[in-house]
Design a protein around this motif. Structure first.
Motif, PDB file in Angstrom:
ATOM      1  N   LEU A  84       1.368  -3.012   1.494  1.00  0.00           N
ATOM      2  CA  LEU A  84       2.718  -3.171   2.050  1.00  0.00           C
ATOM      3  C   LEU A  84       3.186  -4.626   1.937  1.00  0.00           C
ATOM      4  CD1 LEU A  84       2.662  -0.867   5.203  1.00  0.00           C
ATOM      5  CD2 LEU A  84       4.143  -0.667   3.213  1.00  0.00           C
ATOM      6  N   LEU A  85       2.277  -5.565   2.227  1.00  0.00           N
ATOM      7  CA  LEU A  85       2.632  -6.987   2.088  1.00  0.00           C
ATOM      8  C   LEU A  85       2.987  -7.313   0.647  1.00  0.00           C
ATOM      9  CD1 LEU A  85       0.224  -9.281   4.132  1.00  0.00           C
ATOM     10  CD2 LEU A  85       2.705  -9.191   4.231  1.00  0.00           C
ATOM     11  N   GLY A 104      -1.707   8.849   0.788  1.00  0.00           N
ATOM     12  CA  GLY A 104      -1.428   7.477   1.205  1.00  0.00           C
ATOM     13  C   GLY A 104      -0.782   6.623   0.130  1.00  0.00           C
ATOM     14  N   LEU A 114      -6.695   1.051   6.763  1.00  0.00           N
ATOM     15  CA  LEU A 114      -5.522   0.382   7.338  1.00  0.00           C
ATOM     16  C   LEU A 114      -5.328  -1.003   6.723  1.00  0.00           C
ATOM     17  CD1 LEU A 114      -3.257   0.909   9.315  1.00  0.00           C
ATOM     18  CD2 LEU A 114      -4.594  -0.231  11.079  1.00  0.00           C
ATOM     19  N   ASP A 164      -2.072  14.837  11.584  1.00  0.00           N
ATOM     20  CA  ASP A 164      -2.270  15.559  10.322  1.00  0.00           C
ATOM     21  C   ASP A 164      -2.266  17.067  10.559  1.00  0.00           C
ATOM     22  OD1 ASP A 164      -2.585  13.029   9.437  1.00  0.00           O
ATOM     23  OD2 ASP A 164      -4.671  13.231   8.813  1.00  0.00           O
ATOM     24  N   TRP A 217       2.663   4.942   0.300  1.00  0.00           N
ATOM     25  CA  TRP A 217       2.988   3.656   0.923  1.00  0.00           C
ATOM     26  C   TRP A 217       3.543   2.690  -0.102  1.00  0.00           C
ATOM     27  CZ3 TRP A 217       3.994   3.109   5.705  1.00  0.00           C
ATOM     28  CH2 TRP A 217       3.356   3.887   6.678  1.00  0.00           C
ATOM     29  N   THR A 222      -3.853  -0.505   3.315  1.00  0.00           N
ATOM     30  CA  THR A 222      -2.448  -0.128   3.419  1.00  0.00           C
ATOM     31  C   THR A 222      -1.578  -1.347   3.718  1.00  0.00           C
ATOM     32  OG1 THR A 222      -3.151   1.999   4.324  1.00  0.00           O
ATOM     33  CG2 THR A 222      -0.843   1.429   4.584  1.00  0.00           C
ATOM     34  N   TRP A 223      -2.009  -2.140   4.686  1.00  0.00           N
ATOM     35  CA  TRP A 223      -1.213  -3.315   5.051  1.00  0.00           C
ATOM     36  C   TRP A 223      -1.133  -4.297   3.902  1.00  0.00           C
ATOM     37  CZ3 TRP A 223      -2.519  -4.686  10.880  1.00  0.00           C
ATOM     38  CH2 TRP A 223      -2.021  -3.648  11.677  1.00  0.00           C
ATOM     39  N   LEU A 231       5.380   9.681   6.761  1.00  0.00           N
ATOM     40  CA  LEU A 231       5.135   8.765   5.649  1.00  0.00           C
ATOM     41  C   LEU A 231       6.181   8.941   4.545  1.00  0.00           C
ATOM     42  CD1 LEU A 231       3.583   6.898   3.729  1.00  0.00           C
ATOM     43  CD2 LEU A 231       1.959   8.732   3.336  1.00  0.00           C
ATOM     44  N   ARG A 238      -5.438  12.023   4.176  1.00  0.00           N
ATOM     45  CA  ARG A 238      -5.080  11.016   5.166  1.00  0.00           C
ATOM     46  C   ARG A 238      -3.894  10.181   4.679  1.00  0.00           C
ATOM     47  NH1 ARG A 238      -6.350   8.696   9.746  1.00  0.00           N
ATOM     48  NH2 ARG A 238      -4.584  10.043  10.029  1.00  0.00           N
ATOM     49  N   PRO A 239      -2.890  10.036   5.513  1.00  0.00           N
ATOM     50  CA  PRO A 239      -1.698   9.311   5.062  1.00  0.00           C
ATOM     51  C   PRO A 239      -1.890   7.803   5.050  1.00  0.00           C
ATOM     52  CG  PRO A 239      -1.388  10.067   7.299  1.00  0.00           C
ATOM     53  CD  PRO A 239      -2.734  10.571   6.871  1.00  0.00           C
ATOM     54  N   LEU A 240      -3.028   7.333   4.562  1.00  0.00           N
ATOM     55  CA  LEU A 240      -3.279   5.899   4.434  1.00  0.00           C
ATOM     56  C   LEU A 240      -3.885   5.629   3.063  1.00  0.00           C
ATOM     57  CD1 LEU A 240      -4.880   5.079   7.891  1.00  0.00           C
ATOM     58  CD2 LEU A 240      -2.608   4.423   7.142  1.00  0.00           C
TER      59      LEU A 240
END
Lengths: 496, 154
Positions: free
Chosen positions: A235-236, A70, A228, B81, A73, A231-232, B95, A216-218
């Motif tokens: 990103l912000l 993750g 989540l 996944d 990101w 992550t957000w 991603l 997990r891609p977060l």
């Protein structure tokens, strides 16, 4: 030894290119923004070269090895930032004629208080950003030559300040363009070699998804359980932070017109997108070949350590040297851009007394002073994750200069009181939260996320304060020329 | 060999303009005797501004939809996944590579639309007068349009 040789070669080439640019750097505009005479292609490469810092070359793979997939990101946000830059600030900032964020505040509000407040925030952001760069230099030099950590840090400070003091931005532009190519090639080529020499078994293992949070891609902050949200928030911070980063803003004046400035921003997206395909390779393979780095806490070194762990013998040494030179290029070009913006803030905005003085000399003194403080701050920072510090620099920029620039450019109702309140609220909230996340153990939960990745609330908070206070007419009204000042930013010049 | 140091030559007006760099931006006020052409120019500039702002909002909405949407999809569908493409998990590929081309398209569309808005506008500020871009010394004031220095180009 090979590593030292590669870094030495890189420094020598950079100096040679820098000297080529020195001849033209005679005035403050030359020094700060290369007098708008840089070709768009070089300019985009220079912006990307300056932007791809130790956080991207070392920190991204390092934090990925430590925390998981993750982390990438961050790379998405760094790139997305240039969409926001192209859409919101590139053109208007070029038209404003303001070199720095404090200059812009002056243009829009004509308030010296805001100017000084901005200059102080510039210092906060730039030092937060410089420290991890110098840390990267110390770590890489330690790895390739065995010198103590502080030697690399001090050397980095010296090299960067000397090259800026002599050349300024015009020199830096060519050097940074060259450094983008160095970084891309010196990360991409070893990455491809490593993929092929890793072998089928480890390759499959690197791409294997297990049940841990790592896969997990977060993004998550520790084990807060709110990936989540984290992550957000990141990103912000990264996307809007790019809008407010002083050294990024400064760059658009090296374009000849507002239109070119916008197009250059699009070019940067291409260059960043290509670059960010590669750090993931080091993170994924590092998990298979150098998992022990997670225990020792040296994950930021994975990019440099990995080639030696996969390829044995002299080829491995050579690859290590190549990657080390790429990492050095990363921190060199980024820290020269950061130091220039820092020096601009120190001498141009804070120290100005109204009397005309030897501007260039003061700028050069400010470069040396700024570098000295950054070196001193970096010495105890050896164990701090590069990307965490850079993430905070982005969060502070997103919570302060982003609202100021966005509202200043797109809303005529901004007042001095509103700007001051919003800037103060943003800088106090974001730095306060970051500091609290270090010193206060928050445990799992939403609070941990909101402290360690504060942008999710500090950005809306700063925007709201700036807007609300501007609307209270008892605290002041927009200057009578506010509308003209805003319209001018969007009206094409004949030369556009 | 040393090259001679360049000496900057400035006009008296330039020196006057630079000496009042910290005065409020009076030059941005509309002229008190603004005529019909001036008012038309202002109306045109306002129209361009509103169009550009609408475009910027649209681009921001697209950007937020992409970033929050992609991460949202990955958050609610852990099944991605386990699906693999060329040996790599689909969620990782999304991603690592998925967003960059879309970011480029969003930025490209924005810049094209913004330039069209500018091309469609027939009124321009004229870049003139003393300022940092016309060879004046280390000025930090924007190149300001003087009174009545605007006019129709086409």
């Amino acid at each position: 030894m090979t590593g030292l040789l590669a870094i030495g070669l890189l420094l020598a080439t950079s100096m040679a290119i820098g000297v080529y640019g020195v001849r033209a750097a005679r005035s403050t505009p030359d020094f700060l923004v290369a007098s708008h005479r840089v070709k768009p292609g070089w300019n985009a490469m220079a912006i990307a070269g300056e932007y791809v810092s130790a956080a991207s070359v070392l920190g991204l793979a390092g934090l990925m090895l430590k925390n998981g997939v993750g982390t990438l990101w961050y790379a998405v946000g760094f790139t997305a930032g240039y969409v926001a830059v192209a859409a919101l600030v590139a053109g208007p900032m070029r038209r404003s004629g303001a070199y720095t964020v404090p200059d812009f505040a002056d243009y829009r509000l004509a308030s010296r208080t805001i100017r000084k407040l901005c200059a102080v925030i510039v210092l906060v952001i730039m030092w937060l950003y410089l420290v991890p760069q110098f840390k990267g230099a110390g770590v890489v030099l330690h790895l390739v030559s065995g010198t103590p950590y502080w030697v690399g840090v001090v050397l980095a400070g010296l090299v960067v300040s000397v090259s800026i003091v002599t050349g300024g931005m015009r020199a830096a532009t060519y050097v940074q363009g060259f450094h983008y190519l160095v970084k891309l090639l010196f990360i991409a080529v070893p990455a491809i070699v490593l993929i092929f020499s890793a072998g089928t078994g480890p390759r499959a293992e690197a791409l294997h998804v297990d049940l841990s949070d790592w896969s997990r891609p977060l993004l998550d902050v520790g084990d807060s359980g709110h990936p989540l949200l984290a992550t957000w928030s990141v990103l912000l911070a990264t996307t809007l932070g790019a809008v407010g980063l002083p050294h990024v803003i400064m760059r658009f004046h090296t374009s000849s017109t507002a239109r070119v400035a916008r197009r250059v921003a699009v070019g940067v997206i291409v260059l960043l997108g290509v670059f960010y395909l590669f750090p993931a390779v080091y993170g994924l393979l590092g998990r298979v070949f150098t998992p022990d780095l997670v225990e020792t806490g040296d994950t930021d070194t994975v990019t440099v350590v990995l080639p030696g762990a996969i390829v044995p013998g002299p080829w491995g040494t050579l690859l290590t040297a190549v990657v080390a030179a790429g990492a050095f290029a990363a921190f060199l070009s980024t820290s020269s851009g950061l130091l220039l913006a820092l020096a601009g803030g120190l001498s141009h905005d804070l120290a100005r007394t109204g009397t005309p003085g030897p501007g260039l000399r003061r700028l050069r003194l400010a470069v040396a002073g700024g570098a000295l403080v950054a070196v001193l701050l970096s010495l105890p920072a050896a164990s701090v994750d590069i990307n965490v510090l850079v993430g905070w620099a982005f969060a502070v920029a997103a919570s302060t200069f982003c609202p100021l620039l966005v509202l200043g450019i797109w809303w005529r109702g901004l007042t001095t009181a509103g700007a001051a309140a919003g800037l103060a609220a943003g800088v106090l909230a974001s730095t306060g939260a970051a500091l609290a996340s270090v010193f206060v153990p928050a445990g799992p939960g939403v609070v941990a996320v909101l402290l360690a990745q504060p942008a999710a609330w500090t950005v809306p908070f700063a925007f709201t304060v700036m807007y609300a206070v501007s609307r209270v007419s008892r605290l002041g009204t927009p200057p009578p020329w506010a509308e003209r000042a805003v319209l001018r930013l969007h009206t094409p010049l004949r030369t556009d | 060999m040393t090259s001679p140091r360049r000496v900057r030559v400035t006009s008296p007006q330039t020196r006057i303009a630079l000496s009042r760099r910290h005065r409020p931006a009076q030059h941005l006020l509309p002229p008190p005797d603004g005529d019909a052409a001036d008012r038309r120019a202002d109306a045109e500039a306002r129209k361009v501004f509103v169009r550009q702002r609408r475009l910027a909002v649209r681009t921001l909405v697209l950007l937020i939809a992409l970033l929050f949407g992609l991460s949202g999809i990955l958050a609610v569908s852990p099944g991605l996944d386990r699906v693999t493409l060329f040996g790599a998990p689909v969620s990782w590929l999304m991603l690592m590579t998925g967003s960059y081309p879309v970011l480029l398209v969003i930025a490209f569309l924005h810049v094209r639309a913004a330039e069209r808005i500018e091309d469609g506008s027939s009124w321009h500020f004229r870049e003139s007068g003393p300022g940092p871009f016309s060879g004046g010394p280390a000025g930090d004031r924007p190149a300001a349009p003087g009174r009545g220095q605007r006019g129709a180009v086409r």
